[in-house]
Scaffold this active site. Structure first.
Site, PDB file in Angstrom:
ATOM      1  N   SER A   1      10.311  -4.962 -40.211  1.00  0.00           N
ATOM      2  CA  SER A   1      11.592  -4.632 -40.840  1.00  0.00           C
ATOM      3  C   SER A   1      11.430  -3.422 -41.766  1.00  0.00           C
ATOM      4  CB  SER A   1      12.114  -5.828 -41.643  1.00  0.00           C
ATOM      5  OG  SER A   1      12.363  -6.911 -40.792  1.00  0.00           O
TER       6      SER A   1
ATOM      7  N   HIS B   1      11.386  -9.983 -33.805  1.00  0.00           N
ATOM      8  CA  HIS B   1      11.953 -11.283 -34.188  1.00  0.00           C
ATOM      9  C   HIS B   1      12.739 -11.867 -33.013  1.00  0.00           C
ATOM     10  CE1 HIS B   1      12.111  -9.542 -38.531  1.00  0.00           C
ATOM     11  NE2 HIS B   1      11.103 -10.386 -38.483  1.00  0.00           N
TER      12      HIS B   1
END
Ligand code: PNS
Length: 159
Positions: free
Chosen positions: A128, A17
């Site tokens: 994640s 990210h």
């Protein structure tokens, strides 16, 4: 001013990210990182924690703003005069999923463009959920999350 919105769950932010945010901040005048509030999917980190982690990880990148939103992405975009969605693509599985979202957003919104950035190869395996699993099982997450927030993420997952 060329603004792009980078939406996601960010539960928690990963190195992948952060790379997209950094690269996006060079291509756009402003990148708005938007954390989705999903009342049906709780997630591990609270929305406030996710925003705080992103704020810490992006410290020093001047043209990044972090917000959270509930509802349709295109509604938020129209209200805030944003027409570009920025997304990262890691692999063909992402592509299938992102293609559908990009097309739905194009139908729902007015003049919405989704722009994809290909993940750097070293980040293409990071997610994640992988971070949470590796950390829970006692693995080293230093290669997976921004160094500025590694200890906070560990503390939350390991207790
Ligand atoms: O990190 P994720 O979970 O892949 O992010 C998904 C996200 C937040 C980008 C997507 O679910 C989204 O935009 N949600 C907001 C609701 C919405 O607008 N849905 C219709 C678009 S497909």
């Amino acid at each position: 001013m060329k603004k792009a919105i980078y939406p996601g769950s960010f539960d928690p932010i990963t190195k992948g990210h952060l790379d997209i945010i950094r690269r996006g901040s060079k291509s756009f005048d402003k990148v708005i990182v938007a954390v989705l509030i999903n009342s049906e999917k709780q997630g591990l980190f609270s929305i406030e924690e996710r925003v705080s982690l992103i704020r810490k990880a992006t410290f020093g990148i001047d043209n990044v703003e972090i917000i959270s939103f509930e509802g349709l992405l295109v509604d938020y975009m129209e209200k805030n005069h944003i027409s570009i969605i920025l997304k990262g693509l890691r692999n063909s599985k992402d592509f299938e999923y992102e293609l559908q979202m990009a097309n739905v957003n194009k139908i729902l919104g007015n003049e919405i463009e989704t722009i994809f950035m290909i993940s750097n190869p070293e980040n293409s395996y990071i997610s994640s959920s992988m971070v949470k699993e590796v950390c829970k099982l006692g693995g080293n997450i230093s290669g997976l999350v921004p160094s500025e927030v590694e200890s906070i993420i560990k503390k939350k997952i390991m207790g």
